[in-house]
Enzyme design. Structure first.
Site, PDB file in Angstrom:
ATOM      1  N   ARG E  98       0.813  -1.219   0.000  1.00  0.00           N
ATOM      2  CA  ARG E  98       0.000   0.000   0.000  1.00  0.00           C
ATOM      3  C   ARG E  98       0.846   1.268   0.000  1.00  0.00           C
ATOM      4  NH1 ARG E  98      -3.734  -0.105  -2.416  1.00  0.00           N
ATOM      5  NH2 ARG E  98      -2.974   1.838  -3.246  1.00  0.00           N
ATOM      6  N   LYS E 133       3.526  25.149  -3.441  1.00  0.00           N
ATOM      7  CA  LYS E 133       2.227  24.603  -3.045  1.00  0.00           C
ATOM      8  C   LYS E 133       2.251  23.076  -3.127  1.00  0.00           C
ATOM      9  CE  LYS E 133      -0.364  28.725  -4.348  1.00  0.00           C
ATOM     10  NZ  LYS E 133      -1.483  29.319  -5.096  1.00  0.00           N
ATOM     11  N   LYS E 165       6.708  39.425  -2.323  1.00  0.00           N
ATOM     12  CA  LYS E 165       5.293  39.336  -2.631  1.00  0.00           C
ATOM     13  C   LYS E 165       4.525  40.479  -1.976  1.00  0.00           C
ATOM     14  CE  LYS E 165       4.032  35.056  -3.623  1.00  0.00           C
ATOM     15  NZ  LYS E 165       3.452  33.717  -3.446  1.00  0.00           N
ATOM     16  N   GLU E 195       6.680  40.148  -7.206  1.00  0.00           N
ATOM     17  CA  GLU E 195       5.310  39.902  -7.643  1.00  0.00           C
ATOM     18  C   GLU E 195       4.619  41.232  -7.919  1.00  0.00           C
ATOM     19  OE1 GLU E 195       2.071  36.983  -5.672  1.00  0.00           O
ATOM     20  OE2 GLU E 195       2.257  38.922  -4.688  1.00  0.00           O
TER      21      GLU E 195
END
Lengths: 285, 285, 285, 285, 285, 285
Positions: E98, E133, E165, E195
């Site tokens: 598994r 991400k 950012k 950004e």
């Protein structure tokens, strides 16, 4: 044997605990190149458990070590019986000796004590179960030793089953409410167990439809009453105050399961020793 | 108490071992916001050891838990005595109960058994020592419990002292050679201990100038002979086959130290329980 | 060599620290199937220490690597001397190079500097000791390197011996009270050491019966006074302000031990390099 | 300060390394309830680095400790200057002292040595860079100390940039082929650095379009030639054989960056001490 | 394949997560001595990624397992294709199944989805990049899978590059001030990315001299304007709202890079299965 | 919320994975003393799961962070809805943002997809179960998210129940033999589940007395036949090939449970973002 991935890191920690910053006696007295052959011996009658796990200690110290097993887990051995012959670099044998013996004597102690309980109830059909009263860090190994001794494993952790105890009931009203809450939130659970201390609670548990009832610290008379009351509609498990002196009487009341904390947390260690039988220097051959 | 940095991670592992993937009974039956107050009680007479360590379990589950200690390590308590009152989020109390009790019952068991040995030899001046025969992972806590019970700690690991045993001697000729090797390589070591099994070896150890001699598995007669032979020129330590039934006789032979493996590896757990006494919802006050 | 179980996990962490998320240069430029043979060379005169430990790095990256050792720990090597030939998958050689060299250059630096101190005091009978002033995580390896360089290991940790320092005395009254407390609580301890800064404290320590006295930051004249004062009734250890320029003078005062922090925390790294000598593709043979 | 999640576990390991199974001297001599106030002092001139990280040690032992910082990282302090006042349970202060000082003296040593290199090249516009020649386990802290000392961080690990060295070239033909392989597989990488040892390789690197060239172990004359040859078309970094005695001459050749291994691996520790100034029992107030 | 030292411990944790306290079904039904041969099969079309990593699971359970690979990472396979034949102790095959499949189906899912994006933009010269991400614990493996699928790796962590950012800008005034601060403190950084959300910010970034601009959640018209505005003076990266349905249109605007979070966090798993084809008892041969 | 002791160390590893050696952008641009308030927002409709776990990331970076929760796990939120307001040192907010969002978007994705399956079968009484097809390291959190979405948890690991699959049967003869072996060795197990692929096996399982039958990859017609065949004598679970498009039809066949791997391993992440709304310097107030 259990998969080594479940305990190798734990064994390495046990080795580091015993080595501290190194085995100074062995480093001074035993040259790195020397090899030896040692025997692990029983010094009293015992049911062996954990032999392969314990001997893995030597291989975690040095992959060159080879262990031969003369008995296997579950066998009863007499004093003087050689359990295993361990051969390899002598330093690894001496550095690993104490950890291997500590583990083996404890697990064999658990299996030996478990078997005595199992033998006491022989013929009654009653099963001896372990509990969660295990020593921290040792649960899967102690539960393994219980199975080796003929016992049966209860849930391994709080996530493996619902067991509603007195302390839970204080937070949720009563047995019926508790069982309904479990049913609503975990509808797929087939087994729900409730701890009870008297007949009224037992009836409440039965009516709530629980499949297993834990009879906590009851007298033999009470146990017999509960067996009559339940008449097979639920599995009956006894716990609390169970000893070798009374386990047969408890079993004879007609209950199904008896769980015994002391087979794990209070099992006396089995007397064992390791003797180096031969020492040689492979490079000088 | 020992510094928490020595055992917090170990306690967290013990909690994960018992929680598995989560305490499903408690999660279903006990709302997250509920608080409770629980008492930890002795159910038999015992010397308490590890109370603060064990109760730390609750705080590792939830920092909001507060523990009040009504006794302290080393005190002897009677059945029914409340050891600690633990107050906080009820889930943390129920999730931590088993791990805290498992640890406390074992360490108190070690202290209780140790104290019985210490009391047996009272007045002789003999010290009861622990050994390296401890359960894997539990050494510093078991040795702490031995001290709580009035015993004295032997070396904590293989790096804390030289102890030349029979298995070492097979690799290095004899006692004299072994002691000389230690002296040459570790000249700053003041204490060198050698295990002996008869008078000849004892003499050899004395002549080699060792400061401490371990008399392994000798009869009382042999022990008396060794005391006469050594006449204070080295500390004499007895080990092997020591039980409550014979420890006083051994002490009376005039030896200095008796090390007892079973005070750590075979101490029966003390019977304890935790009872939730009160439950409330702080947000509804 | 120390048992690998004591440092393998630490070496793996060192590798992960250096690899980050992977050695992108090597992954791009070196095909996975390529093998190589590399030499680790001294670029300056040094006492080698940690050669086997350092080369274990390559085997932790790939078990197919084979290391041949042309010198062993404790040997003094000249510039250009090949210490080890490492053969195996080239990616493992290049990925492990920096960690292996960083460790080897530091431990050899410690051994080299230690040996210089040892040589300075040659003939005096004085021993050079290490201290607990080691770099975090490196203690057992740095102490090993000190022994390789001819030094002697002081206690490895705070649990391996009692050393009463100035900061302790502020909490317990004075030297006599401190020594008595130790005697009462740890009667089996043979060695108790006390740090002193003047003659009065030295006398107090002697009267308290301590076996070893640490003379902290004293002048040569003071040291000579202390030697006269003590006349062999306790071992005298000097620490603080010890350098290569004054260690002989200190030794000549008649003290027994000199502990030197800078042999571990300030030893300059030895200049080493690794050169790939041959590259081949085993599958194309 | 770096986020504590990056080093707290590492600091705890350092504490366990120093505590062994517990600080027996402190446990015997210092009652658990006693508090103290200690000062951490510089004993020589130094650039402070790691003060908050080092003092975190005390809080990991006991959350009740409070540290006041009288200087901050990057400040130059004179002998006798108090760096920090640490107040809390005295046992925590004494148990943590050595680990805190060991770390602080090393990181301050790195910052102090780095600053000397930076000052040597003042006015030239040349930057002093660290390397991957750091002590195992200490990389992020040593690189932090380099920045505190005015240096600039090179890549933190093998994954943070492509640097093609001599050993790589043996596997892939030549500089041009290597650079092309990098371009093909990692087209987004703006910076590719190549190590060269002579003018021919420098030209090859320039023609391959690399943005940064590492000039390894060249003479001052060679360096000047390379500066003329490259004329700003690539950043020039020098490494190998850089010391305080020649770093200015190297900087004056017109190169851009100088990376110095010894600022991390061979920085002498700064002499520091911790003195307990006051001791009291809060419960008796 | 990545160096195993980067993920072996993580794989062992994954095994422990799936084993709990042991695979009771396999322990009951499969004798320890039995061997088996199993095939891992694709059940749908996919790009394979992580085959060697996934199969390592079996070897971590038992070193006797041998894996034969019939395809390699990056190959596209049709339904029914055998990816690997795994042979060894049957218990290890069943216990590891598994975890191996879970990992392989996810990484192949990431590679398969990445390749679809890469094929969509074929011929435009635009690169498909991954993002941060990623699922916790899986970053290096998911980024590896992206590269296998033809994508390009963005920074692996917050330490591998400066990306300013919107949330950063709230703390430091504006783009110009932010870029200047980076230049001052990290003068050696060649790549600084900012950004932006509109033309004004893009101009400000260009004037500040940034080398790469991240265009966040812009329309196709906006993207085209930005391409005209920048005219190659900085690399343009698009992120936010990128799907298979619009990635080609985005690429056709003339930007350089498109980063896509969903190739890691939302890639559907590839359907795979493992079938035991043969079972035998080696000891009975 | 699950007890934090089950995932805190895992969250810290996730943070270290994302931080690398430190968030250089934030360290340069955001002064250490600055505080901020940020909102975590949904950007699409979703069932929230893991909100408290995800926000714990910020507190693991800095204990001064305070999280306010505007929704709770299990609520369905519309785009633009604020899930949580996080306030504290701005560096901690920015360093933790990505890990918190990565976790929250995945767990909410699992809950959202689960709920869609649950809604599809509404009114049928059928339960949607998770599987062991979870991403390595994420099992307890993904299973928690399934429960949040209205699903029911299957066994958490191989130790929590017996499920006899095709691959097991190859080693032990047949269904009857397998079930008998389980009964003999684990008599206390109430639930035994067997995977079948056709009517013959289903009959064999029924005759062996299993309580639960797993119908693997059957057609709707087959499922209806099995329901008729079994007539309530065992719980019927369907797995394999279940999608949103056919789950209702499967439920309508009359089976009891449907387990769906893709709700954990293939749930698309929910689109979320974190916006810093306010920034201030507490020391300047």
């Amino acid at each position: 044997m259990l998969p080594a991935v479940l305990f190798d890191d734990w064994l390495k920690n046990a080795l580091r605990e015993d080595l501290g910053t190194g085995d100074i006696t062995t480093e001074i007295l035993v040259p790195a190149g020397l090899w030896g052959r040692a025997e692990i011996l029983a010094k009293e009658t015992a049911v062996v458990a954990g032999l392969e796990v314990a001997c893995r200690v030597f291989r975690l110290l040095d992959e060159a070590v080879v262990c031969r097993f003369l008995v296997s887990d579950g066998m009863t051995v007499a004093p003087g019986r050689i359990l295993s012959v361990v051969e390899g670099p002598l330093r690894a044998l001496l550095c690993g000796e104490r950890v291997a013996l500590n583990l083996l004597q404890h697990l064999s102690g658990v299996a030996t004590l478990t078997q005595r309980y199992v033998q006491e109830v022989a013929g009654t059909g009653v099963k001896i179960l372990d509990t969660r009263k295990t020593l921290p860090g040792l649960r899967i190994l102690e539960k393994y030793a219980v199975r080796v001794g003929g016992g049966v494993s209860h849930r391994a952790s709080l996530s493996e089953g619902v067991l509603i105890k007195e302390n839970h009931l204080r937070a949720c009203g009563g047995i019926r409410q508790a069982v309904e809450a479990v049913r609503a939130l975990c509808p797929q659970l087939r087994e729900v167990e409730v701890e009870v201390t008297n007949a009224a609670e037992t009836k409440e548990a039965l009516e709530a439809g629980v499949s297993r009832i834990l009879l906590d610290n009851m007298t033999l008379d009470d146990l017999r009453s509960m067996v009559s009351l339940v008449r097979g509609r639920a599995t009956l498990e006894v716990s609390g105050g169970v000893g070798l002196e009374n386990v047969r009487c408890i079993a004879d009341t007609g209950v199904d399961l008896i769980s015994v904390g002391r087979i794990s947390h209070s099992a006396p260690g089995v007397d064992l020793s390791m003797l180096v039988r031969d020492v040689w220097d492979p490079s000088s051959k």
